[in-house]
Design an enzyme around this catalytic site. Structure first.
Site, short mmCIF file in Angstrom:
data_model
loop_
_atom_site.label_atom_id
_atom_site.label_comp_id
_atom_site.label_asym_id
_atom_site.label_seq_id
_atom_site.Cartn_x
_atom_site.Cartn_y
_atom_site.Cartn_z
N THR A 149 2.43 -1.82 3.99
CA THR A 149 1.15 -2.45 3.44
C THR A 149 0.36 -3.06 4.49
OG1 THR A 149 -0.17 -3.12 1.46
CG2 THR A 149 1.81 -4.28 2.05
N GLU A 167 -10.82 2.28 3.69
CA GLU A 167 -10.16 1.38 4.39
C GLU A 167 -9.39 2.10 5.69
OE1 GLU A 167 -9.22 -2.43 1.38
OE2 GLU A 167 -7.46 -1.26 2.02
N HIS A 225 -5.95 -8.42 -1.39
CA HIS A 225 -4.47 -8.13 -1.27
C HIS A 225 -3.63 -9.16 -2.05
CE1 HIS A 225 -1.46 -5.71 1.05
NE2 HIS A 225 -0.75 -6.96 0.64
N HIS A 277 -7.33 3.74 0.82
CA HIS A 277 -6.74 3.41 2.10
C HIS A 277 -6.08 4.56 2.76
CE1 HIS A 277 -5.10 0.33 5.17
NE2 HIS A 277 -5.11 1.46 5.58
N HIS A 325 -2.83 -2.81 -6.54
CA HIS A 325 -1.59 -2.83 -6.89
C HIS A 325 -1.18 -3.45 -8.15
CE1 HIS A 325 2.70 -2.68 -6.21
NE2 HIS A 325 2.81 -3.97 -6.66
#
Length: 251
Positions: free
Chosen positions: A110, A73, A201, A43, A225
């Site tokens: 984020t 992304e 996410h 991203h 993450h």
């Protein structure tokens, strides 16, 4: 089967915090693919806080060589600036298998919400068409419970990506049922409209299976993450032992 695309943004965060080239984003992505990951997600943001344009080019070459997918992304509305050519330009030059459109602003830590298709649908329509003309599958980031999925289908989106941050938070709080129902209903509606379903996410080893059991037929999950954090714990002991072995010497 649901495929895994590993988001390597956090490797770039660590690299950029010190400068230089270590840890290597490409080496990390190579290890993920060697371990069996089906693709790599990045991203790139206009402020270049983690993944940079040069990383995108290197990862496009890597994934092409290995026959795996690259998912880029980004916010299609963010204008180009120094060091960031814009999402459309990056995709035009690297031709990822998938582009995931996300309505994040420059100041966001984020991604934290999906598109409002009533507000943004007509602005997205020509962009979706341009991305698809490059051979990219187009996914759009949506909130669970989004009530305008018909507009997402109408503008030509191939898939949705359900924003699973609220679900992960609900799991932590011990009350995931309502979020799971929203996610499942959104996925069902998207499929009925002819779109595939991705998710991402804050998904982790602690909450992924429960999500997939409640929301069947998810095509892809993008995880970064949590995966990188979990890898630190799994690998720290072995790495410390390796250093101690070196310090002990050959004898």
């Amino acid at each position: 089967m649901t495929v895994l695309s590993v988001n390597v943004n956090k490797i770039a965060v660590l690299r950029n915090s010190r400068g230089g080239a270590e840890p290597s984003v490409v080496r990390a992505a190579t290890l993920c693919l060697a371990a069996g990951a089906h693709g790599i997600t990045v991203h790139p943001r206009p402020d270049q806080r983690h993944i940079r344009a040069d990383d995108v080019f290197a990862l496009a070459e890597l994934t092409a060589q290995q026959g795996r997918e690259l998912n880029i992304e980004g916010n299609p509305f963010a204008p180009p600036r120094e060091g960031y050519p814009g999402l459309l330009a990056l995709c035009r030059d690297t031709r990822p298998a998938q582009v995931t459109l996300v309505p994040d602003g420059d100041g966001q830590i984020t991604s934290d919400h999906g598109f409002d298709f009533v507000r943004d649908g007509e602005r997205l329509r020509p962009l979706v068409s341009e991305f698809k003309s490059l051979g990219c599958r187009v996914s759009v980031f949506v909130d669970a419970g989004c009530d305008n999925l018909t507009l997402a289908a109408d503008i030509g989106a191939d898939r949705i990506e359900i924003y699973t941050g609220p679900y992960a938070a609900a799991v932590e709080a011990g009350r995931a049922e309502d979020e799971l129902e929203r996610c499942a209903a959104t996925a069902h509606q998207a499929r009925a409209l002819g779109m595939g379903v991705n998710a991402g996410h804050d998904l982790s080893q602690a909450n992924l299976l429960e999500f997939l059991e409640a929301v069947p037929r998810v095509l892809e999950v993008s995880i970064g993450h949590a995966l990188i954090g979990e890898a630190l714990y799994v690998g720290l002991e072995r790495t410390v032992q390796n250093y101690l072995s070196l310090l002990a010497g050959p004898g």
